[in-house]
Write an enzyme that holds these catalytic residues in place. Structure first.
Site, short mmCIF file in Angstrom:
data_model
loop_
_atom_site.label_atom_id
_atom_site.label_comp_id
_atom_site.label_asym_id
_atom_site.label_seq_id
_atom_site.Cartn_x
_atom_site.Cartn_y
_atom_site.Cartn_z
N ASP A 224 0.88 -1.16 0.00
CA ASP A 224 0.00 0.00 0.00
C ASP A 224 0.91 1.21 0.00
O ASP A 224 1.81 1.31 0.84
CB ASP A 224 -0.94 0.03 1.21
CG ASP A 224 -2.07 1.04 0.97
OD1 ASP A 224 -2.71 0.96 -0.08
OD2 ASP A 224 -2.30 1.91 1.83
N PHE B 144 4.52 5.26 -13.12
CA PHE B 144 3.06 5.24 -13.11
C PHE B 144 2.57 6.13 -11.96
O PHE B 144 3.36 6.63 -11.18
CB PHE B 144 2.53 3.81 -12.96
CG PHE B 144 2.88 3.14 -11.65
CD1 PHE B 144 1.97 3.12 -10.61
CD2 PHE B 144 4.12 2.55 -11.47
CE1 PHE B 144 2.30 2.52 -9.39
CE2 PHE B 144 4.45 1.94 -10.26
CZ PHE B 144 3.54 1.92 -9.22
N GLY B 145 1.27 6.30 -11.87
CA GLY B 145 0.72 7.08 -10.76
C GLY B 145 1.19 8.52 -10.75
O GLY B 145 1.14 9.22 -11.76
N TYR B 146 1.69 8.96 -9.59
CA TYR B 146 2.12 10.35 -9.41
C TYR B 146 3.59 10.58 -9.78
O TYR B 146 4.13 11.66 -9.54
CB TYR B 146 1.90 10.77 -7.95
CG TYR B 146 0.45 10.76 -7.52
CD1 TYR B 146 -0.38 11.85 -7.76
CD2 TYR B 146 -0.09 9.66 -6.85
CE1 TYR B 146 -1.71 11.85 -7.36
CE2 TYR B 146 -1.42 9.65 -6.45
CZ TYR B 146 -2.22 10.74 -6.70
OH TYR B 146 -3.54 10.74 -6.30
N ASP B 147 4.24 9.56 -10.36
CA ASP B 147 5.67 9.68 -10.70
C ASP B 147 6.04 10.93 -11.49
O ASP B 147 7.08 11.54 -11.23
CB ASP B 147 6.15 8.43 -11.46
CG ASP B 147 6.33 7.22 -10.54
OD1 ASP B 147 6.18 7.37 -9.31
OD2 ASP B 147 6.65 6.12 -11.05
N ARG C 109 9.59 1.99 -2.57
CA ARG C 109 9.31 0.55 -2.64
C ARG C 109 10.60 -0.23 -2.43
O ARG C 109 10.64 -1.24 -1.75
CB ARG C 109 8.67 0.24 -4.00
CG ARG C 109 7.93 -1.07 -4.04
CD ARG C 109 6.94 -1.12 -5.21
NE ARG C 109 5.72 -0.41 -4.88
CZ ARG C 109 5.31 0.71 -5.47
NH1 ARG C 109 6.02 1.24 -6.43
NH2 ARG C 109 4.19 1.29 -5.10
#
Length: 200
Positions: free
Chosen positions: A73, A160-163, A189
């Site tokens: 998460d 991906f995402g907020y990268d 991560r």
């Protein structure tokens, strides 16, 4: 309780970007399973913490399959927004996981707080909780984080995402502009995985 190293693990995520990144971290000798062939709805993330939600997912998919499961998460915390989106990072992207929408929402909310925000550094961090749960395994949950700032606009198409809007401290480019091998050596991560690597 855990008696030996993990030889096979299920990654409890339907997010292709997360799956790819976690799979890259796990040693090649370990057999990695995905949810690709498992038709099950994702569990409701009812915890108020990253660790709690990671554990909830790991437990859910492990009990469903009987496998040892690793779940993640993670999210973005922005200090100016009282650490939002935080655990709601994925939810800001809507039902279709549209992160362009989520990024627009971030910029809109920051601007509401400070019209001149582009003239200053907006502190933020990425956090990642990883949890392992399974039969005959001692439950483990850890957290990794990386500090940085929010870029003035979306930059880069990697990750991906907020990268594309996160610039890690000490770097001049966003995660979205970084080569994957560079990002994976420093990100949240990777930092979380370092704490559980001994189990593999």
């Amino acid at each position: 309780m855990q008696r030996q190293k993990i030889r096979e693990i299920l990654i409890g995520t339907n997010n292709k970007g997360k799956l790819r990144e976690i799979r890259d971290l796990i040693p090649k000798k370990v057999k990695v399973l995905s949810l690709k062939n498992i038709t099950a709805k994702s569990p409701k993330e009812t915890s108020k913490t990253f660790k709690g939600n990671a554990l909830l997912k790991a437990r859910y998919y492990s009990k469903l399959t009987g496998k040892i499961c690793l779940a993640d998460d993670s999210g973005l915390e922005i200090d100016l927004l009282n650490k939002a989106p935080g655990i709601y990072s994925a939810r800001w992207s809507g039902k279709k996981n549209n992160f362009n929408l989520a990024i627009k929402k971030v910029f809109k909310k920051i601007k509401l707080k400070d019209k001149n925000w582009k003239k200053r550094k907006i502190k933020a961090r990425f956090k990642c909780a990883l949890a392992i749960y399974g039969p005959d395994f001692k439950t483990v949950s850890v957290i990794g984080k990386i500090e940085g700032t929010i870029s003035k606009k979306k930059l880069g198409s990697r990750g991906f995402g907020y990268d594309p809007i996160f610039i890690p401290t000490g770097k001049k480019i966003t995660f979205g502009q970084m080569r994957p091998e560079m990002k994976h050596k420093i990100d949240h991560r990777f930092k979380a995985f370092k704490k559980i690597r001994k189990f593999f």
